[in-house]
Design a protein around this motif. Structure first.
Motif, PDB file in Angstrom:
ATOM      1  N   LYS A  45      34.014  46.797  27.144  1.00 26.90           N
ATOM      2  CA  LYS A  45      34.096  46.334  28.539  1.00 26.90           C
ATOM      3  C   LYS A  45      33.201  45.112  28.687  1.00 26.90           C
ATOM      4  O   LYS A  45      31.987  45.232  28.817  1.00 26.90           O
ATOM      5  CB  LYS A  45      33.656  47.453  29.480  1.00 26.90           C
ATOM      6  CG  LYS A  45      33.987  47.191  30.953  1.00 26.90           C
ATOM      7  CD  LYS A  45      33.674  48.413  31.791  1.00 26.90           C
ATOM      8  CE  LYS A  45      34.090  48.183  33.255  1.00 26.90           C
ATOM      9  NZ  LYS A  45      33.788  49.338  34.097  1.00 26.90           N
ATOM     10  N   ASN A  70      31.393  37.608  47.062  1.00 25.71           N
ATOM     11  CA  ASN A  70      32.147  38.783  47.520  1.00 25.71           C
ATOM     12  C   ASN A  70      33.634  38.617  47.257  1.00 25.71           C
ATOM     13  O   ASN A  70      34.329  39.565  46.867  1.00 25.71           O
ATOM     14  CB  ASN A  70      31.894  39.025  49.006  1.00 25.71           C
ATOM     15  CG  ASN A  70      30.478  39.516  49.279  1.00 25.71           C
ATOM     16  OD1 ASN A  70      29.861  40.141  48.413  1.00 25.71           O
ATOM     17  ND2 ASN A  70      29.947  39.234  50.453  1.00 25.71           N
ATOM     18  N   ARG A  86      34.137  39.142  43.576  1.00 24.47           N
ATOM     19  CA  ARG A  86      33.972  40.561  43.221  1.00 24.47           C
ATOM     20  C   ARG A  86      35.201  41.368  43.633  1.00 24.47           C
ATOM     21  O   ARG A  86      35.674  42.217  42.881  1.00 24.47           O
ATOM     22  CB  ARG A  86      32.718  41.118  43.889  1.00 24.47           C
ATOM     23  CG  ARG A  86      32.477  42.599  43.555  1.00 24.47           C
ATOM     24  CD  ARG A  86      31.085  43.045  43.945  1.00 24.47           C
ATOM     25  NE  ARG A  86      30.778  42.739  45.346  1.00 24.47           N
ATOM     26  CZ  ARG A  86      29.585  42.933  45.886  1.00 24.47           C
ATOM     27  NH1 ARG A  86      28.589  43.412  45.162  1.00 24.47           N
ATOM     28  NH2 ARG A  86      29.387  42.629  47.151  1.00 24.47           N
ATOM     29  N   ARG A  87      35.761  41.039  44.810  1.00 28.06           N
ATOM     30  CA  ARG A  87      36.987  41.748  45.227  1.00 28.06           C
ATOM     31  C   ARG A  87      38.138  41.423  44.286  1.00 28.06           C
ATOM     32  O   ARG A  87      38.943  42.296  43.933  1.00 28.06           O
ATOM     33  CB  ARG A  87      37.351  41.349  46.657  1.00 28.06           C
ATOM     34  CG  ARG A  87      36.476  41.999  47.710  1.00 28.06           C
ATOM     35  CD  ARG A  87      37.090  41.846  49.106  1.00 28.06           C
ATOM     36  NE  ARG A  87      37.232  40.454  49.490  1.00 28.06           N
ATOM     37  CZ  ARG A  87      36.273  39.763  50.115  1.00 28.06           C
ATOM     38  NH1 ARG A  87      35.103  40.331  50.405  1.00 28.06           N
ATOM     39  NH2 ARG A  87      36.490  38.503  50.441  1.00 28.06           N
ATOM     40  N   LEU A 134      37.979  40.706  41.151  1.00 22.42           N
ATOM     41  CA  LEU A 134      37.791  41.343  39.832  1.00 22.42           C
ATOM     42  C   LEU A 134      37.732  42.860  39.908  1.00 22.42           C
ATOM     43  O   LEU A 134      37.607  43.515  38.870  1.00 22.42           O
ATOM     44  CB  LEU A 134      36.516  40.803  39.183  1.00 22.42           C
ATOM     45  CG  LEU A 134      36.512  39.295  38.877  1.00 22.42           C
ATOM     46  CD1 LEU A 134      35.196  38.894  38.239  1.00 22.42           C
ATOM     47  CD2 LEU A 134      37.668  38.932  37.965  1.00 22.42           C
ATOM     48  N   ARG A 135      37.792  43.412  41.137  1.00 16.46           N
ATOM     49  CA  ARG A 135      37.781  44.874  41.268  1.00 16.46           C
ATOM     50  C   ARG A 135      39.028  45.453  40.596  1.00 16.46           C
ATOM     51  O   ARG A 135      40.132  44.993  40.822  1.00 16.46           O
ATOM     52  CB  ARG A 135      37.748  45.257  42.736  1.00 16.46           C
ATOM     53  CG  ARG A 135      37.572  46.765  42.981  1.00 16.46           C
ATOM     54  CD  ARG A 135      37.446  47.031  44.474  1.00 16.46           C
ATOM     55  NE  ARG A 135      36.263  46.380  45.039  1.00 16.46           N
ATOM     56  CZ  ARG A 135      36.190  45.939  46.274  1.00 16.46           C
ATOM     57  NH1 ARG A 135      37.224  46.045  47.089  1.00 16.46           N
ATOM     58  NH2 ARG A 135      35.083  45.356  46.713  1.00 16.46           N
ATOM     59  N   GLY A 136      38.862  46.416  39.785  1.00 17.84           N
ATOM     60  CA  GLY A 136      39.990  47.012  39.079  1.00 17.84           C
ATOM     61  C   GLY A 136      40.253  46.378  37.729  1.00 17.84           C
ATOM     62  O   GLY A 136      41.064  46.873  36.942  1.00 17.84           O
ATOM     63  N   GLN A 137      39.573  45.227  37.436  1.00 17.99           N
ATOM     64  CA  GLN A 137      39.714  44.595  36.126  1.00 17.99           C
ATOM     65  C   GLN A 137      38.760  45.274  35.138  1.00 17.99           C
ATOM     66  O   GLN A 137      37.730  45.840  35.539  1.00 17.99           O
ATOM     67  CB  GLN A 137      39.390  43.103  36.227  1.00 17.99           C
ATOM     68  CG  GLN A 137      40.301  42.319  37.153  1.00 17.99           C
ATOM     69  CD  GLN A 137      41.729  42.264  36.632  1.00 17.99           C
ATOM     70  OE1 GLN A 137      41.952  42.158  35.428  1.00 17.99           O
ATOM     71  NE2 GLN A 137      42.694  42.362  37.530  1.00 17.99           N
ATOM     72  N   TYR A 147      36.179  44.776  33.554  1.00 21.84           N
ATOM     73  CA  TYR A 147      34.947  44.038  33.332  1.00 21.84           C
ATOM     74  C   TYR A 147      33.802  44.713  34.082  1.00 21.84           C
ATOM     75  O   TYR A 147      33.994  45.330  35.136  1.00 21.84           O
ATOM     76  CB  TYR A 147      35.045  42.594  33.847  1.00 21.84           C
ATOM     77  CG  TYR A 147      36.267  41.832  33.399  1.00 21.84           C
ATOM     78  CD1 TYR A 147      36.671  41.848  32.067  1.00 21.84           C
ATOM     79  CD2 TYR A 147      37.032  41.092  34.308  1.00 21.84           C
ATOM     80  CE1 TYR A 147      37.784  41.151  31.650  1.00 21.84           C
ATOM     81  CE2 TYR A 147      38.154  40.390  33.903  1.00 21.84           C
ATOM     82  CZ  TYR A 147      38.529  40.434  32.572  1.00 21.84           C
ATOM     83  OH  TYR A 147      39.637  39.736  32.159  1.00 21.84           O
ATOM     84  N   GLU A 148      32.581  44.572  33.538  1.00 27.57           N
ATOM     85  CA  GLU A 148      31.371  44.900  34.285  1.00 27.57           C
ATOM     86  C   GLU A 148      30.908  43.613  34.960  1.00 27.57           C
ATOM     87  O   GLU A 148      30.647  42.619  34.279  1.00 27.57           O
ATOM     88  CB  GLU A 148      30.285  45.438  33.358  1.00 27.57           C
ATOM     89  CG  GLU A 148      29.010  45.789  34.108  1.00 27.57           C
ATOM     90  CD  GLU A 148      27.917  46.302  33.189  1.00 27.57           C
ATOM     91  OE1 GLU A 148      26.758  46.404  33.653  1.00 27.57           O
ATOM     92  OE2 GLU A 148      28.216  46.581  32.013  1.00 27.57           O
ATOM     93  N   VAL A 149      30.840  43.614  36.285  1.00 23.52           N
ATOM     94  CA  VAL A 149      30.575  42.399  37.052  1.00 23.52           C
ATOM     95  C   VAL A 149      29.150  42.422  37.587  1.00 23.52           C
ATOM     96  O   VAL A 149      28.736  43.384  38.244  1.00 23.52           O
ATOM     97  CB  VAL A 149      31.577  42.242  38.217  1.00 23.52           C
ATOM     98  CG1 VAL A 149      31.253  40.982  39.021  1.00 23.52           C
ATOM     99  CG2 VAL A 149      32.995  42.181  37.674  1.00 23.52           C
TER     100      VAL A 149
END
Length: 459
Positions: free
Chosen positions: A12, A26, A29-30, A32-35, A37-39
């Protein structure tokens, strides 16, 4: 060995987003949510460097304009301290100085303009991380091969059986390296396509061509069983054939070539050379660059830049010209009037032996029919006639439109004598000259052949 290799590969990847505007962070981050990756988030360059000092980060995407430490300076620090970390600059300004600084000092991998397109940004992240993972795996395999060779050198004197076993393992490792190299080459092709799509954003959607030309080239290569290397070169040439136009003004980029003023015509004739010059420093692009250089040569020797003639023009360049002209004729980038697919093919057939290799044209029409469902010219029963050649009983093979785009008759319409007379009168009134695509039933064709030839007296 000199290279320091990672011992493990993270499943990951970790992405660090840096921007002094929390609203931008923000939004990212929204997105990439569900991708997978660790953000991580940072609102300044200093905070980003503190985070990276405490944990490994695979990719940093930083805003260009930030107080205290701008994005280019941050990425330069990261390049010095964490050279394995991918670096992407996110900028909403057309600031060439900032981009040059980021490239020279931070050796960034890519830059993305704000506002970004979500799918393109996700694709950029995905491609960058995929390339990073492939490179790490390649280095890991190189290290493993070196270590195995050292073992083999020490054991060679006395352990013949062990040597044979290790040789088999080395062959397997070499095969894995070949696979990794092929993946890298595939990533290179994908990268050129992504770049071409980004470059196309300068054009309105109705004038964009690269994606259609890439797809048409792939259909040709698949139908003809073209080898992998030639397919790769032709695909990359299709993706970047017009990169030399990026320095043009917006009005010049969207204007038909035959309406350009004299000075602009000279600049137009220089774009294949400009495109080739931009790509020749990239070793994997050399063969594709040669196709781009010669894709505006003409079969009769009147093309540019080198006035090559006939088979002196590389075969891939001859085919690329057909594909480019077919799409650009439909986009209104060659002639003032935008053509439909069949009209474009009639134009290409008309100039076979002058602009195009005559031995390729009919085959090209068949490829276009496989690529674009509205092509009717590939049907041998379809004829292209003027209005005065039409006869009662003929059937329209495709819609007939006036030059202003108005629909005159639908495909499938059976022509009658009065209808043909109206078409002739309307054509004369408009000062136009229509090409009519028709199917001719056998009985109609027989009646035309049996009709007596009428010679009108000259006034």
């Amino acid at each position: 060995m000199e290279e320091q290799l990672p011992t493990t590969f993270a499943d990951k990847p970790t992405i660090l987003l840096v921007d002094d505007e929390e609203s931008i962070l923000n939004s990212l981050r929204r997105l990439l949510r569900g991708q997978p990756y660790e953000v991580l988030l940072a609102t300044s360059g200093e905070q980003a460097l503190d985070i990276m000092a405490k944990q490994p980060v695979d990719l940093v995407m930083s805003d260009a304009r930030m107080p205290n430490m701008d994005g280019a300076t941050l990425l330069a620090h990261i390049h010095q301290r964490h050279p394995d970390t991918l670096r992407i600059l996110l900028t909403g300004y057309a600031d060439l100085t900032m981009i040059v600084k980021a490239i020279n000092d931070g050796q960034i991998d890519r830059y993305i303009s704000k506002p970004w397109h979500d799918e393109e940004l996700l694709l950029t992240l995905r491609q960058s991380l995929a390339y990073q993972r492939s490179e790490r795996e390649r280095l890991h395999l190189v290290q493993e091969t070196w270590e195995q060779n050292e073992e083999l050198r020490l054991l060679n004197a006395t352990l013949e059986k062990h040597v044979a076993s290790r040789t088999a393992e080395l062959q397997q490792t070499a095969d894995m390296l070949d696979l990794a190299y092929e993946e890298l080459k595939h990533s290179y092709v994908t990268g050129t396509e992504v770049f071409s799509l980004l470059a196309n954003l300068r054009l309105p959607p109705a004038k964009q061509t690269n994606r259609q030309i890439i797809e048409l080239v792939r259909v040709y290569c698949k139908l003809h069983g073209v080898d992998e290397g030639s397919t790769r070169d032709l695909t990359m040439a299709a993706a970047l054939y017009n990169i030399g136009k990026l320095s043009w003004t917006d009005s010049m980029m969207t204007a038909p070539a035959d309406l350009l003023h004299h000075n602009d015509q000279e600049r137009y004739r220089g774009y294949p050379k400009q495109s080739e010059s931009l790509l020749m420093t990239l070793d994997p692009m050399k063969d594709a660059a040669r196709l781009i250089l010669h894709h505006q040569e003409r079969w009769d020797g009147t093309g540019f830049p080198d006035r090559l003639k006939g088979e002196a023009i590389p075969l891939g360049a001859r085919w690329l010209k057909l594909a480019v002209d077919f799409i650009e004729l439909q986009r209104g980038l060659i002639l003032e009037r935008q053509m439909n697919s069949d009209e474009a093919l009639v134009y290409i057939r008309q100039y076979a032996g002058r602009l195009y290799d005559p031995d390729l044209v009919e085959d090209f029409i068949q490829v276009c029919a496989a690529y674009q469902s509205d092509v009717s010219l590939a049907d041998p029963t379809v004829k292209v006639l003027t209005t005065r050649d039409l006869a009662t009983g003929m059937i329209l093979a495709r819609n007939l439109n006036a030059d202003n785009g108005m629909l005159l008759l639908n495909a499938g319409k059976v022509l009658s004598g009065p209808l043909v007379e109206k078409l002739i009168a309307f054509e004369a009134m408009e000062g136009a000259k229509y090409s009519v695509f028709v199917k001719v039933p056998e009985e109609v064709e027989a009646a035309i052949l049996e009709a007596p030839l009428v010679v009108q007296a000259q006034p």
